[in-house]
Write a protein that holds these residues in place. Sequence first.
Motif, PDB file in Angstrom:
ATOM      1  N   SER A  70       0.862  -1.179   0.000  1.00  0.00           N
ATOM      2  CA  SER A  70       0.000   0.000   0.000  1.00  0.00           C
ATOM      3  C   SER A  70       0.900   1.231   0.000  1.00  0.00           C
ATOM      4  O   SER A  70       1.867   1.289   0.773  1.00  0.00           O
ATOM      5  CB  SER A  70      -0.893   0.037   1.245  1.00  0.00           C
ATOM      6  OG  SER A  70      -2.083  -0.681   1.070  1.00  0.00           O
ATOM      7  N   VAL A  71       0.572   2.191  -0.853  1.00  0.00           N
ATOM      8  CA  VAL A  71       1.326   3.430  -0.913  1.00  0.00           C
ATOM      9  C   VAL A  71       0.486   4.523  -0.254  1.00  0.00           C
ATOM     10  O   VAL A  71      -0.513   4.977  -0.811  1.00  0.00           O
ATOM     11  CB  VAL A  71       1.677   3.802  -2.368  1.00  0.00           C
ATOM     12  CG1 VAL A  71       2.400   5.141  -2.429  1.00  0.00           C
ATOM     13  CG2 VAL A  71       2.542   2.706  -3.000  1.00  0.00           C
ATOM     14  N   CYS A  72       0.887   4.912   0.954  1.00  0.00           N
ATOM     15  CA  CYS A  72       0.135   5.879   1.766  1.00  0.00           C
ATOM     16  C   CYS A  72       1.020   7.089   2.043  1.00  0.00           C
ATOM     17  O   CYS A  72       1.391   7.361   3.189  1.00  0.00           O
ATOM     18  CB  CYS A  72      -0.309   5.238   3.072  1.00  0.00           C
ATOM     19  SG  CYS A  72      -1.293   3.741   2.882  1.00  0.00           S
ATOM     20  N   HIS A  78       3.140   9.422  -4.871  1.00  0.00           N
ATOM     21  CA  HIS A  78       2.301   8.294  -5.280  1.00  0.00           C
ATOM     22  C   HIS A  78       2.850   7.604  -6.517  1.00  0.00           C
ATOM     23  O   HIS A  78       3.010   6.378  -6.546  1.00  0.00           O
ATOM     24  CB  HIS A  78       0.863   8.755  -5.537  1.00  0.00           C
ATOM     25  CG  HIS A  78       0.117   9.072  -4.289  1.00  0.00           C
ATOM     26  ND1 HIS A  78      -1.174   9.583  -4.293  1.00  0.00           N
ATOM     27  CD2 HIS A  78       0.460   8.972  -2.979  1.00  0.00           C
ATOM     28  CE1 HIS A  78      -1.581   9.753  -3.052  1.00  0.00           C
ATOM     29  NE2 HIS A  78      -0.611   9.413  -2.242  1.00  0.00           N
ATOM     30  N   SER A  82       4.905   4.025  -6.413  1.00  0.00           N
ATOM     31  CA  SER A  82       4.091   2.952  -7.002  1.00  0.00           C
ATOM     32  C   SER A  82       4.814   2.303  -8.176  1.00  0.00           C
ATOM     33  O   SER A  82       4.806   1.069  -8.320  1.00  0.00           O
ATOM     34  CB  SER A  82       2.735   3.509  -7.468  1.00  0.00           C
ATOM     35  OG  SER A  82       1.948   3.913  -6.377  1.00  0.00           O
ATOM     36  N   VAL A  92       0.061  -3.256  -6.267  1.00  0.00           N
ATOM     37  CA  VAL A  92       0.049  -1.960  -5.584  1.00  0.00           C
ATOM     38  C   VAL A  92      -1.369  -1.463  -5.345  1.00  0.00           C
ATOM     39  O   VAL A  92      -2.205  -1.446  -6.259  1.00  0.00           O
ATOM     40  CB  VAL A  92       0.819  -0.896  -6.404  1.00  0.00           C
ATOM     41  CG1 VAL A  92       0.598   0.499  -5.835  1.00  0.00           C
ATOM     42  CG2 VAL A  92       2.310  -1.232  -6.433  1.00  0.00           C
ATOM     43  N   CYS A  94      -2.688   2.086  -4.246  1.00  0.00           N
ATOM     44  CA  CYS A  94      -2.197   3.449  -4.089  1.00  0.00           C
ATOM     45  C   CYS A  94      -3.297   4.375  -3.623  1.00  0.00           C
ATOM     46  O   CYS A  94      -4.415   4.328  -4.133  1.00  0.00           O
ATOM     47  CB  CYS A  94      -1.606   3.954  -5.412  1.00  0.00           C
ATOM     48  SG  CYS A  94      -0.976   5.645  -5.346  1.00  0.00           S
ATOM     49  N   GLU A  95      -2.979   5.231  -2.670  1.00  0.00           N
ATOM     50  CA  GLU A  95      -3.948   6.215  -2.207  1.00  0.00           C
ATOM     51  C   GLU A  95      -4.279   7.220  -3.318  1.00  0.00           C
ATOM     52  O   GLU A  95      -3.557   7.365  -4.293  1.00  0.00           O
ATOM     53  CB  GLU A  95      -3.425   6.951  -0.971  1.00  0.00           C
ATOM     54  CG  GLU A  95      -3.898   6.326   0.340  1.00  0.00           C
ATOM     55  CD  GLU A  95      -5.416   6.278   0.452  1.00  0.00           C
ATOM     56  OE1 GLU A  95      -6.090   7.214  -0.024  1.00  0.00           O
ATOM     57  OE2 GLU A  95      -5.937   5.308   1.030  1.00  0.00           O
ATOM     58  N   MET A  98      -4.251   9.423  -7.584  1.00  0.00           N
ATOM     59  CA  MET A  98      -3.194   8.484  -7.927  1.00  0.00           C
ATOM     60  C   MET A  98      -1.897   9.162  -8.345  1.00  0.00           C
ATOM     61  O   MET A  98      -0.818   8.578  -8.214  1.00  0.00           O
ATOM     62  CB  MET A  98      -3.656   7.523  -9.023  1.00  0.00           C
ATOM     63  CG  MET A  98      -3.837   8.144 -10.395  1.00  0.00           C
ATOM     64  SD  MET A  98      -4.393   6.933 -11.634  1.00  0.00           S
ATOM     65  CE  MET A  98      -2.953   5.874 -11.857  1.00  0.00           C
ATOM     66  N   MET A 119      -2.891  -3.005 -10.045  1.00  0.00           N
ATOM     67  CA  MET A 119      -2.781  -1.703  -9.416  1.00  0.00           C
ATOM     68  C   MET A 119      -4.187  -1.178  -9.182  1.00  0.00           C
ATOM     69  O   MET A 119      -4.996  -1.113 -10.104  1.00  0.00           O
ATOM     70  CB  MET A 119      -1.998  -0.711 -10.269  1.00  0.00           C
ATOM     71  CG  MET A 119      -1.897   0.667  -9.600  1.00  0.00           C
ATOM     72  SD  MET A 119      -0.835   1.838 -10.459  1.00  0.00           S
ATOM     73  CE  MET A 119      -1.775   2.069 -11.984  1.00  0.00           C
ATOM     74  N   ILE A 121      -6.508   1.967  -7.166  1.00  0.00           N
ATOM     75  CA  ILE A 121      -6.502   3.268  -6.515  1.00  0.00           C
ATOM     76  C   ILE A 121      -7.560   3.247  -5.410  1.00  0.00           C
ATOM     77  O   ILE A 121      -8.682   2.792  -5.612  1.00  0.00           O
ATOM     78  CB  ILE A 121      -6.781   4.398  -7.527  1.00  0.00           C
ATOM     79  CG1 ILE A 121      -5.889   4.229  -8.761  1.00  0.00           C
ATOM     80  CG2 ILE A 121      -6.557   5.759  -6.864  1.00  0.00           C
ATOM     81  CD1 ILE A 121      -4.402   4.126  -8.473  1.00  0.00           C
TER      82      ILE A 121
END
Length: 347
Positions: A70-72, A78, A82, A92, A94-95, A98, A119, A121
């Motif tokens: 998780s990309v926070c 981002h 990612s 992934v 992603c928050e 994006m 991936m 979002i």
Amino acid sequence: MKTLKVGVIGCGSIARRRHLIEYEANPNVEIVAVCDIVYERAEEMAAKYNAKAFTDYKALLAIEGLDAVSVCLPNNLHAPVSIDALNAGYHVLCEKPMAVSKEEAEKMIQAAEENGKKMMIAHNQRFVSSHQKAKKLIESGEVGKIYSFKTTFGHPGPENWSIDGRGSWFFDKEKAFIGALGDLGVHKSDLIRYLLGDIVEVGAFVETNAKENTEVDDNAVCIVKTEDGVIGTLTASWAYTSGGDNSTVIYGENATLRLEEDPVYSLVVQYSNGEIVNYELDKIQTNEEDGQTNTHVIDHFVNSVIHDTEPLINGEEGMKSLEVILAALESNETKRIISINRKVEVI
């Protein structure tokens, strides 16, 4: 069923209140690594979830046995993080938003395709019970032709929610790129696209008039038009000082749908013949302590990876919702209506 081993990059509020909690609640997930540039935060979350702590996300990506991340992180990170994760062979989540540009979003999509990875979002409005019920009513034809709508997402601002308060990256234009429009408005562009189809034209007023010492927007009102000719307004604000508003009203030929407007009934359907039907459904998620219900974002992402299915909000969907917000910024700057499809100004 395989256990998905995940890492969470960024240990701020969104990770603590959404990603880590929901990963832990999923029986098919093991949290193996967390990362934050503030060592104490990474250590705190690592201890809580029995994971390994990192301060360098590239070191996290180098560990063995990881399946997904998780990309926070702040908005400007981002895309690069990612892309690095996808290139390292991981799925992934992603928050939102994006990316900070369409070009970045396209590179993210390309990286996912080239590496054969999922991936997603992290837009959660599509999973809200009232929104899903409204979509069924619209698609069944019960509402009839859709004429117009208004959708709003506003609250007092991220200083009341972010782990760093008023010193948060949310107010740093270099890191955030965009304010309330990217934080809240992009959720609503995704929702309207989900309910009514793609948005093709945008006009907007975007202001910074509620928060001091920042260049990011805190109030925005957009007029948008869908590909089917439905027109409506989209509002995003960090200036709703006495509470929040996460409501949507859809005006149709046979009925008006009121979503998340009533404090008791998540969906109120007012038919043109005078009949009113109230639906008491699962509440929409809020940032309040009693509003931390499951967003279903994590569960959907995990299922898409385990069962090799396409996420509901994949890179393409995330980019289309981002484009609406980018068009709003362009409209405000040029004082013109912006066409998303043709990429030309409509006078």
